[in-house]
Motif scaffolding. Sequence first.
Motif, PDB file in Angstrom:
ATOM      1  N   MET A   1     -39.958  -4.613 -29.433  1.00 49.82           N
ATOM      2  CA  MET A   1     -39.130  -3.656 -28.729  1.00 49.82           C
ATOM      3  C   MET A   1     -37.828  -4.362 -28.350  1.00 49.82           C
ATOM      4  SD  MET A   1     -39.971  -1.640 -25.132  1.00 49.82           S
ATOM      5  CE  MET A   1     -41.567  -1.182 -25.695  1.00 49.82           C
ATOM      6  N   LEU A   2     -36.711  -3.709 -28.567  1.00 48.40           N
ATOM      7  CA  LEU A   2     -35.409  -4.264 -28.241  1.00 48.40           C
ATOM      8  C   LEU A   2     -35.111  -4.008 -26.764  1.00 48.40           C
ATOM      9  CD1 LEU A   2     -32.886  -5.680 -29.314  1.00 48.40           C
ATOM     10  CD2 LEU A   2     -31.926  -3.415 -29.759  1.00 48.40           C
ATOM     11  N   LEU A   3     -34.843  -5.084 -26.013  1.00 49.69           N
ATOM     12  CA  LEU A   3     -34.545  -4.987 -24.588  1.00 49.69           C
ATOM     13  C   LEU A   3     -33.138  -5.461 -24.304  1.00 49.69           C
ATOM     14  CD1 LEU A   3     -37.769  -6.395 -22.893  1.00 49.69           C
ATOM     15  CD2 LEU A   3     -37.221  -4.033 -23.468  1.00 49.69           C
ATOM     16  N   LYS A   4     -32.556  -4.911 -23.243  1.00 48.42           N
ATOM     17  CA  LYS A   4     -31.275  -5.378 -22.723  1.00 48.42           C
ATOM     18  C   LYS A   4     -31.573  -6.015 -21.376  1.00 48.42           C
ATOM     19  CE  LYS A   4     -26.516  -4.117 -22.052  1.00 48.42           C
ATOM     20  NZ  LYS A   4     -25.508  -3.116 -22.370  1.00 48.42           N
ATOM     21  N   MET A   5     -31.200  -7.269 -21.225  1.00 47.01           N
ATOM     22  CA  MET A   5     -31.526  -8.032 -20.027  1.00 47.01           C
ATOM     23  C   MET A   5     -30.694  -7.567 -18.829  1.00 47.01           C
ATOM     24  SD  MET A   5     -33.842  -9.770 -21.396  1.00 47.01           S
ATOM     25  CE  MET A   5     -34.302 -10.628 -19.912  1.00 47.01           C
ATOM     26  N   THR A   6     -31.351  -7.466 -17.676  1.00 48.35           N
ATOM     27  CA  THR A   6     -30.655  -7.168 -16.425  1.00 48.35           C
ATOM     28  C   THR A   6     -30.596  -8.410 -15.546  1.00 48.35           C
ATOM     29  OG1 THR A   6     -32.705  -6.416 -15.391  1.00 48.35           O
ATOM     30  CG2 THR A   6     -31.332  -4.738 -16.450  1.00 48.35           C
ATOM     31  N   ALA A   7     -31.278  -9.470 -15.979  1.00 51.66           N
ATOM     32  CA  ALA A   7     -31.290 -10.755 -15.271  1.00 51.66           C
ATOM     33  C   ALA A   7     -31.315 -11.860 -16.314  1.00 51.66           C
ATOM     34  CB  ALA A   7     -32.520 -10.854 -14.366  1.00 51.66           C
ATOM     35  N   GLY A   8     -30.919 -13.050 -15.928  1.00 53.72           N
ATOM     36  CA  GLY A   8     -30.979 -14.182 -16.834  1.00 53.72           C
ATOM     37  C   GLY A   8     -32.424 -14.611 -17.071  1.00 53.72           C
ATOM     38  N   GLN A  22     -32.419  -8.660 -26.830  1.00 50.76           N
ATOM     39  CA  GLN A  22     -33.397  -9.520 -27.508  1.00 50.76           C
ATOM     40  C   GLN A  22     -34.612  -8.686 -27.874  1.00 50.76           C
ATOM     41  OE1 GLN A  22     -33.156 -12.815 -28.220  1.00 50.76           O
ATOM     42  NE2 GLN A  22     -35.221 -13.042 -28.983  1.00 50.76           N
ATOM     43  N   GLU A  23     -35.186  -8.998 -29.002  1.00 48.90           N
ATOM     44  CA  GLU A  23     -36.404  -8.327 -29.460  1.00 48.90           C
ATOM     45  C   GLU A  23     -37.621  -9.057 -28.882  1.00 48.90           C
ATOM     46  OE1 GLU A  23     -38.300  -5.303 -31.401  1.00 48.90           O
ATOM     47  OE2 GLU A  23     -36.145  -5.614 -31.599  1.00 48.90           O
ATOM     48  N   PHE A  24     -38.567  -8.305 -28.278  1.00 50.60           N
ATOM     49  CA  PHE A  24     -39.812  -8.847 -27.731  1.00 50.60           C
ATOM     50  C   PHE A  24     -40.972  -8.018 -28.253  1.00 50.60           C
ATOM     51  CE2 PHE A  24     -36.696 -10.076 -24.509  1.00 50.60           C
ATOM     52  CZ  PHE A  24     -37.035 -11.385 -24.244  1.00 50.60           C
ATOM     53  N   ASN A  25     -42.188  -8.628 -28.292  1.00 50.15           N
ATOM     54  CA  ASN A  25     -43.354  -7.836 -28.659  1.00 50.15           C
ATOM     55  C   ASN A  25     -43.614  -6.833 -27.527  1.00 50.15           C
ATOM     56  OD1 ASN A  25     -45.268  -8.858 -26.688  1.00 50.15           O
ATOM     57  ND2 ASN A  25     -45.386 -10.725 -27.906  1.00 50.15           N
ATOM     58  N   ASP A  26     -44.353  -5.786 -27.800  1.00 56.09           N
ATOM     59  CA  ASP A  26     -44.505  -4.677 -26.853  1.00 56.09           C
ATOM     60  C   ASP A  26     -45.096  -5.105 -25.508  1.00 56.09           C
ATOM     61  OD1 ASP A  26     -43.373  -2.965 -28.671  1.00 56.09           O
ATOM     62  OD2 ASP A  26     -45.280  -2.100 -29.338  1.00 56.09           O
ATOM     63  N   ASP A  27     -46.096  -5.991 -25.510  1.00 55.67           N
ATOM     64  CA  ASP A  27     -46.709  -6.423 -24.250  1.00 55.67           C
ATOM     65  C   ASP A  27     -45.722  -7.204 -23.379  1.00 55.67           C
ATOM     66  OD1 ASP A  27     -49.134  -5.238 -24.894  1.00 55.67           O
ATOM     67  OD2 ASP A  27     -49.948  -7.085 -25.782  1.00 55.67           O
ATOM     68  N   GLU A  28     -45.016  -8.144 -24.000  1.00 61.10           N
ATOM     69  CA  GLU A  28     -44.035  -8.953 -23.254  1.00 61.10           C
ATOM     70  C   GLU A  28     -42.875  -8.078 -22.789  1.00 61.10           C
ATOM     71  OE1 GLU A  28     -42.416 -12.588 -21.670  1.00 61.10           O
ATOM     72  OE2 GLU A  28     -44.401 -11.831 -22.150  1.00 61.10           O
TER      73      GLU A  28
END
Length: 70
Positions: A1-8, A22-28
């Motif tokens: 899943m592609l996420l947009k970070m709101t924190a470092g 960044q792309e992460f697996n669904d659980d993470e």
Amino acid sequence: MLLKMTAGLSGPEFNLAPGDEQEFNDDEAQRLIDAGFAVKAEEAPVAEAPARARKGKANVVSTEGDAGAE
């Protein structure tokens, strides 16, 4: 899943700043969303336009007069 970070966030495989995607697996990815560290990239809120700069003279301190630097 592609996420947009709101924190470092950093680790052995990445070093991300707020706004990075960044792309992460669904659980993470779900763990990061639940912790408030990221949002789904496609659901990321649109940033507001930056405030316009004020017109006129800059607010500076003079070195002349009673309050001058020595």
